[in-house]
Design an enzyme around this catalytic site. Structure first.
Site, PDB file in Angstrom:
ATOM      1  N   CYS A  52     -77.047 -50.062-133.142  1.00  0.00           N
ATOM      2  CA  CYS A  52     -78.378 -49.438-133.096  1.00  0.00           C
ATOM      3  C   CYS A  52     -78.761 -48.720-131.973  1.00  0.00           C
ATOM      4  O   CYS A  52     -79.966 -47.862-131.818  1.00  0.00           O
ATOM      5  CB  CYS A  52     -79.568 -50.340-133.724  1.00  0.00           C
ATOM      6  SG  CYS A  52     -80.149 -51.391-132.235  1.00  0.00           S
ATOM      7  N   CYS A  55     -79.396 -51.804-127.120  1.00  0.00           N
ATOM      8  CA  CYS A  55     -79.064 -52.266-126.002  1.00  0.00           C
ATOM      9  C   CYS A  55     -78.942 -51.127-124.987  1.00  0.00           C
ATOM     10  O   CYS A  55     -79.410 -51.532-123.753  1.00  0.00           O
ATOM     11  CB  CYS A  55     -77.585 -53.047-126.134  1.00  0.00           C
ATOM     12  SG  CYS A  55     -77.822 -54.385-127.111  1.00  0.00           S
ATOM     13  N   CYS A 147     -74.632 -57.845-131.599  1.00  0.00           N
ATOM     14  CA  CYS A 147     -73.540 -57.428-132.422  1.00  0.00           C
ATOM     15  C   CYS A 147     -71.998 -57.782-131.877  1.00  0.00           C
ATOM     16  O   CYS A 147     -71.222 -58.066-132.510  1.00  0.00           O
ATOM     17  CB  CYS A 147     -73.914 -55.942-133.102  1.00  0.00           C
ATOM     18  SG  CYS A 147     -75.482 -55.691-133.674  1.00  0.00           S
ATOM     19  N   CYS A 185     -80.826 -59.667-128.909  1.00  0.00           N
ATOM     20  CA  CYS A 185     -80.968 -58.402-129.965  1.00  0.00           C
ATOM     21  C   CYS A 185     -82.396 -57.677-129.331  1.00  0.00           C
ATOM     22  O   CYS A 185     -83.328 -57.837-130.118  1.00  0.00           O
ATOM     23  CB  CYS A 185     -80.924 -58.793-131.269  1.00  0.00           C
ATOM     24  SG  CYS A 185     -80.847 -57.492-132.586  1.00  0.00           S
ATOM     25  N   HIS A 222     -86.746 -73.660-125.765  1.00  0.00           N
ATOM     26  CA  HIS A 222     -87.690 -74.919-125.930  1.00  0.00           C
ATOM     27  C   HIS A 222     -88.324 -75.602-124.768  1.00  0.00           C
ATOM     28  O   HIS A 222     -89.372 -75.942-124.578  1.00  0.00           O
ATOM     29  CB  HIS A 222     -87.246 -75.597-126.949  1.00  0.00           C
ATOM     30  CG  HIS A 222     -88.122 -76.873-127.550  1.00  0.00           C
ATOM     31  ND1 HIS A 222     -89.274 -76.685-128.257  1.00  0.00           N
ATOM     32  CD2 HIS A 222     -88.037 -78.158-127.574  1.00  0.00           C
ATOM     33  CE1 HIS A 222     -89.903 -77.680-128.463  1.00  0.00           C
ATOM     34  NE2 HIS A 222     -89.149 -78.586-127.991  1.00  0.00           N
ATOM     35  N   CYS A 225     -90.576 -73.548-122.920  1.00  0.00           N
ATOM     36  CA  CYS A 225     -91.629 -73.031-123.807  1.00  0.00           C
ATOM     37  C   CYS A 225     -93.163 -73.243-123.242  1.00  0.00           C
ATOM     38  O   CYS A 225     -93.502 -74.255-122.921  1.00  0.00           O
ATOM     39  CB  CYS A 225     -91.922 -73.386-124.995  1.00  0.00           C
ATOM     40  SG  CYS A 225     -92.827 -72.523-126.160  1.00  0.00           S
ATOM     41  N   CYS A 245     -97.714 -75.054-131.183  1.00  0.00           N
ATOM     42  CA  CYS A 245     -96.469 -74.699-131.199  1.00  0.00           C
ATOM     43  C   CYS A 245     -95.863 -74.007-132.542  1.00  0.00           C
ATOM     44  O   CYS A 245     -96.538 -74.369-133.777  1.00  0.00           O
ATOM     45  CB  CYS A 245     -95.821 -76.337-131.083  1.00  0.00           C
ATOM     46  SG  CYS A 245     -93.808 -75.939-131.426  1.00  0.00           S
ATOM     47  N   CYS A 251     -89.799 -71.119-135.624  1.00  0.00           N
ATOM     48  CA  CYS A 251     -89.197 -70.916-134.117  1.00  0.00           C
ATOM     49  C   CYS A 251     -88.061 -71.495-133.909  1.00  0.00           C
ATOM     50  O   CYS A 251     -87.842 -72.680-134.108  1.00  0.00           O
ATOM     51  CB  CYS A 251     -90.262 -71.395-133.262  1.00  0.00           C
ATOM     52  SG  CYS A 251     -89.818 -70.959-131.682  1.00  0.00           S
ATOM     53  N   CYS A 260     -85.928 -66.437-121.900  1.00  0.00           N
ATOM     54  CA  CYS A 260     -86.755 -65.265-122.241  1.00  0.00           C
ATOM     55  C   CYS A 260     -88.318 -65.827-121.834  1.00  0.00           C
ATOM     56  O   CYS A 260     -89.070 -65.276-121.613  1.00  0.00           O
ATOM     57  CB  CYS A 260     -86.817 -65.227-123.772  1.00  0.00           C
ATOM     58  SG  CYS A 260     -85.346 -64.873-124.504  1.00  0.00           S
ATOM     59  N   CYS A 272     -91.712 -62.917-126.820  1.00  0.00           N
ATOM     60  CA  CYS A 272     -92.206 -63.104-128.178  1.00  0.00           C
ATOM     61  C   CYS A 272     -92.891 -64.340-128.615  1.00  0.00           C
ATOM     62  O   CYS A 272     -93.883 -64.290-128.983  1.00  0.00           O
ATOM     63  CB  CYS A 272     -90.848 -63.541-128.602  1.00  0.00           C
ATOM     64  SG  CYS A 272     -89.556 -62.087-128.792  1.00  0.00           S
ATOM     65  N   CYS A 279     -89.608 -67.472-132.184  1.00  0.00           N
ATOM     66  CA  CYS A 279     -88.352 -67.169-131.680  1.00  0.00           C
ATOM     67  C   CYS A 279     -87.229 -66.962-132.970  1.00  0.00           C
ATOM     68  O   CYS A 279     -87.258 -67.814-133.867  1.00  0.00           O
ATOM     69  CB  CYS A 279     -87.723 -68.024-130.660  1.00  0.00           C
ATOM     70  SG  CYS A 279     -85.978 -67.663-130.528  1.00  0.00           S
ATOM     71  N   CYS A 282     -82.345 -64.545-131.389  1.00  0.00           N
ATOM     72  CA  CYS A 282     -81.511 -63.260-131.214  1.00  0.00           C
ATOM     73  C   CYS A 282     -80.358 -63.482-130.220  1.00  0.00           C
ATOM     74  O   CYS A 282     -79.475 -62.735-130.098  1.00  0.00           O
ATOM     75  CB  CYS A 282     -82.311 -62.083-131.192  1.00  0.00           C
ATOM     76  SG  CYS A 282     -83.041 -61.863-129.489  1.00  0.00           S
TER      77      CYS A 282
END
Lengths: 306, 482
Positions: A52, A55, A147, A185, A222, A225, A245, A251, A260, A272, A279, A282
């Site tokens: 797409c 990236c 991908c 992603c 996690h 988090c 949570c 999630c 992340c 996110c 989550c 991805c």
């Protein structure tokens, strides 16, 4: 003049070394790598399969290296489908000449439609054939984004094209080229910049059993988090916008290994889970693969507890 | 090509993934995440179309904070896309990057670019200064200062498009591929800090649009006057409208409508069908999206594109910023847009009819970015910190809905059907599918195919004129095929 000075290389190296989690003794070597890249010694060929372009877009959002510098000083980007001025037959010619010269790092975004070759063409050539030619002459392959790394959505259950990840496709062609997976992603731009710089100066970074650089993909989301205390206290959000949570909303933080929650996106402005979104995994190997593992378990059919 | 003119044109999409097939049998709440992955440039718009379709199926209206935050996320993505398109994707078809070697000014960024280009040219590489070179040999912008200015703004735009993504991410969680979009609003909370973050970044982006983007478009348009008479296309325009100004979504900043033969018509979603006789699909031709099918047939005889051919009452339609601006201009419901359009036409010394052209598309895109930046500054002040951004819902056992909105590139629709709590059918009709459509069942060419016909090409080895026509539509083939 405006050439980057030794000092500016060192400053940037310090940031990159921190980003990659290396010790300060690595700073001079990273600076050296940057100087080498700045001299245009390392060539990068970027190919797109079933993708797409998200990236590529994410790379332009990089904060660790400003995008203008990235394009002119840090990578010698020989070809990129959306960024290159070359188009049409000129584009085909550029790619073929780069491949015939060899000695480049190949970055691949997107999956390969292994069972339906005509589902992705460059010029008139099936993407899989182009990828095999390009991988054979490369020094290393980076399969970037969900991908290319694991197949992603194009390879999800019921997909009509027989989409495969880049490492799986190269294996099916018996091509043994050092291959690194940088999933996501899209990927976080730091993950790609950090990996590329590591490859160029230090060779392959330490990888996990799936070929992902451990510097970014070794800890479960996690564990880092911001809502971990809520999980411990069994304080679960039952719907969106609630405190607690997000596990019961589906999630996938407990099975996804990415950083992340520490690194955040778009210059650190948000992420996110921080934004109340469960989550969706991805960065993981099973991203989007099965209809039976939905992103959100809010509907009764998707396993919501009443 | 016949005597240096494009005689016939075939536009083909060369990449298929099968999103509509993959979505079948999945949980409906997967849809806004999966469909965003159709396109990395306009994910937000796919996410919005998906949550609008779900909200119709769930009989749900978004919370006010959620509605406004979605407008901000989507509006800023239009701006990001407009800047990216003009500077990064099509600017170098007009601006002469090679002229930088003669730069004698003091601008730090331009001197850095000059040093790099010079070192590249003497490096002995096969392709020095990639990805900016090689390019087609052509007459580029001649005025040296205009070139230097535009190149400086190219570098600024690279940075500011990332800033625009940061602005979206304030409410979207991350970009590209927004995390927070859900039926009922967004998952994130609205705070005073978020409002302040967004506003301070918006000021920078607004200044750039006003002081750089619009003036550069005017300068390029004046330097290439021929392109007000090239690439006119089919002359029919379609807009679904976008940016809900009320909870029920009926009032919109950009209105829905059609312009056929210069006459304004109301939009009837039932009039949309997709032909596939010249596309690589075995499914039935001429279906409405609500009963659409996607069965790939990569070896189908006579087919030449992975795009379906969307039609409105069997007619070819152009979508995009030009369509939106023209529909709104005739509709008159947005006085700010009408006034800004007249102002821009005056600066260009042009008539409204001249907008139907390559340059008109660039001008409409820039104009819309300015309007959206102004409106975002008002929307962000309507957010209420601490108030809900999400209205709760239950996914029904069965239902149907469609979501019509606008992506930066034009009218975007998602059609959804739910059976047994799962998606039983999902169809997307996407902007570039309209604009780059292949011939339909009657053999009528799509808008871009029509726009190319008659384009003079001085040197067939360097078809820059045709490239300029194509890129004025801002095509996105990842979107178009999906």
């Amino acid at each position: 003049m405006n050439r980057l000075t030794r000092r500016s290389f060192l400053q940037l190296s310090t940031r990159l070394v921190a980003l990659m989690g290396l010790g300060s003794s690595a700073i001079p070597r990273v600076a050296e790598a940057l100087e080498e890249i700045a001299q245009g010694k390392t060539r990068v060929l970027w190919l797109q399969g079933q993708c797409c372009s998200g990236c590529s877009v994410s790379l332009l959002d990089a904060e660790s290296l400003p995008p203008a510098s990235l394009l002119t000083k840090y990578i010698c980007l020989q070809f990129h489908q959306t960024l290159s001025s070359a188009t049409g037959s000129q584009a085909v010619e550029v790619v073929n000449k780069v491949i015939s010269q060899g000695k480049y790092v190949l970055i691949v975004e997107g999956s390969v439609p292994a069972k339906m070759p005509k589902a992705c063409l460059f010029g008139d050539e099936p993407f899989g054939d182009q990828l095999a030619r390009a991988a054979r002459n490369s020094t290393a392959v980076l399969a970037v984004g969900a991908c290319a790394a694991f197949g992603g959505i194009p390879a999800a259950e019921n997909n009509p094209t027989g989409a495969m990840s880049v490492p799986d496709f190269l294996k099916s062609q018996s091509l043994a080229v050092p291959t690194i997976r940088v999933p996501g992603c899209p990927f976080n731009p730091d993950w790609l910049v950090g990996t590329v710089v590591h490859v160029l100066k230090f060779g392959l970074p330490p990888l996990d059993s799936l070929g992902r650089p451990t510097m970014f993909f070794s800890r479960l989301m996690h564990d880092q988090c911001p809502r971990f205390a809520d999980y411990e206290r069994e304080r679960f959000a039952r719907t969106f916008g609630e405190e607690g949570c997000l596990f019961k909303l589906g999630c996938l933080g407990p099975i996804t290994k990415t950083d992340c929650n520490l690194r955040h996106f778009n210059g650190g402005i948000n992420a996110c889970i921080r934004a109340g979104a469960p989550c969706i995994g991805c960065g993981g190997e099973g991203f989007a693969a099965k209809a039976s593992l939905p992103f959100i378990t809010k509907s009764r059919a998707a396993g919501k507890e009443s | 090509m016949e005597s240096n003119r494009v005689a016939r044109a075939f536009v083909s999409g060369e990449m298929f993934r099968g999103f509509e097939v993959i979505l079948r049998g999945r949980d409906p709440l997967d849809a806004q995440h999966i469909t965003q992955r159709i396109c990395g440039v306009c994910p937000v718009e796919h996410g919005v179309a998906s949550v609008l379709a779900q909200e119709m199926a769930y009989k749900l209206a978004p919370a006010e904070n959620g509605r406004i935050a979605r407008n901000l996320i989507q509006g800023v993505n239009f701006i990001m896309s407009g800047m990216t398109h003009f500077y990064l994707l099509s600017g170098l078809d007009f601006v002469d990057v090679a002229m930088i070697t003669g730069y004698q000014g003091k601008d730090h960024a331009l001197l850095a670019l000059q040093a790099w280009v010079k070192s590249q040219l003497s490096s002995g590489q096969v392709y020095p200064a990639a990805p900016f070179l090689p390019r087609y040999a052509a007459k580029y912008l001649q005025d040296q200062d205009a070139n230097f200015g535009a190149l400086k703004h190219y570098l600024d735009a690279l940075e500011l498009r990332a800033v625009a993504h940061q602005m979206s991410a304030v409410f979207a969680g991350k970009m590209p591929h927004a995390a927070t979009l859900v039926p009922g609003g967004i998952t994130d909370k609205i705070s005073a800090l978020k409002i302040a973050q967004f506003k301070s970044m918006l000021e920078r982006v607004s200044d750039f649009i006003e002081e750089s983007y619009l003036p550069d478009v005017i300068a390029v348009a004046k330097a290439f006057p021929d392109y007000f008479a090239l690439g006119q296309g089919c002359g029919n325009f379609l807009a679904y409208g976008a940016f809900a100004e009320s909870a029920d979504g009926k009032a919109k900043l950009l209105p829905a409508g059609l312009l056929v033969g210069g006459k304004l018509q109301p939009l009837d979603p039932e009039a949309i069908t997709e032909d596939v006789s010249q596309s690589f699909f075995a499914s039935a031709s001429g279906r409405k999206p609500a009963d659409g099918e996607t069965t790939a047939a990569s070896d189908k005889a006579g087919a030449y594109s992975w795009l379906k051919a969307p039609r409105y009452q069997s007619q070819v339609m152009e979508v995009g910023p030009l369509a939106r601006v023209l529909v709104a201009y005739h509709d008159g419901s947005n006085p700010a847009l009408k006034q800004a359009t007249d102002g821009l036409l005056k600066a260009l010394g042009r008539e409204p009819k001249d907008l139907v052209s390559v340059m008109g598309r660039h001008a409409a895109r820039a104009l819309e970015c300015k309007l959206l930046a102004d409106r975002c500054a008002q929307w962000v002040d309507q957010l209420v910190p601490g108030a809900p951004a999400f209205n709760d819902f239950e996914v029904p056992e069965s239902g149907q809905g469609f979501g019509l909105t606008e992506a930066a590139r034009g009218a975007l629709g998602h059609w959804l059907e739910i059976r047994g709590h799962k998606i039983s059918n999902y169809q997307c009709v996407v902007p570039t599918t309209w604009n780059c459509s292949p011939r339909d069942d009657r053999g009528v060419a799509g808008p871009m195919e029509q726009a190319l016909v008659g384009t003079p090409v001085a040197d067939p080895e360097n078809p820059i004129e045709a490239v300029r026509v194509v890129r004025s539509f801002d095509p996105c083939l990842a979107c178009a095929v999906h």
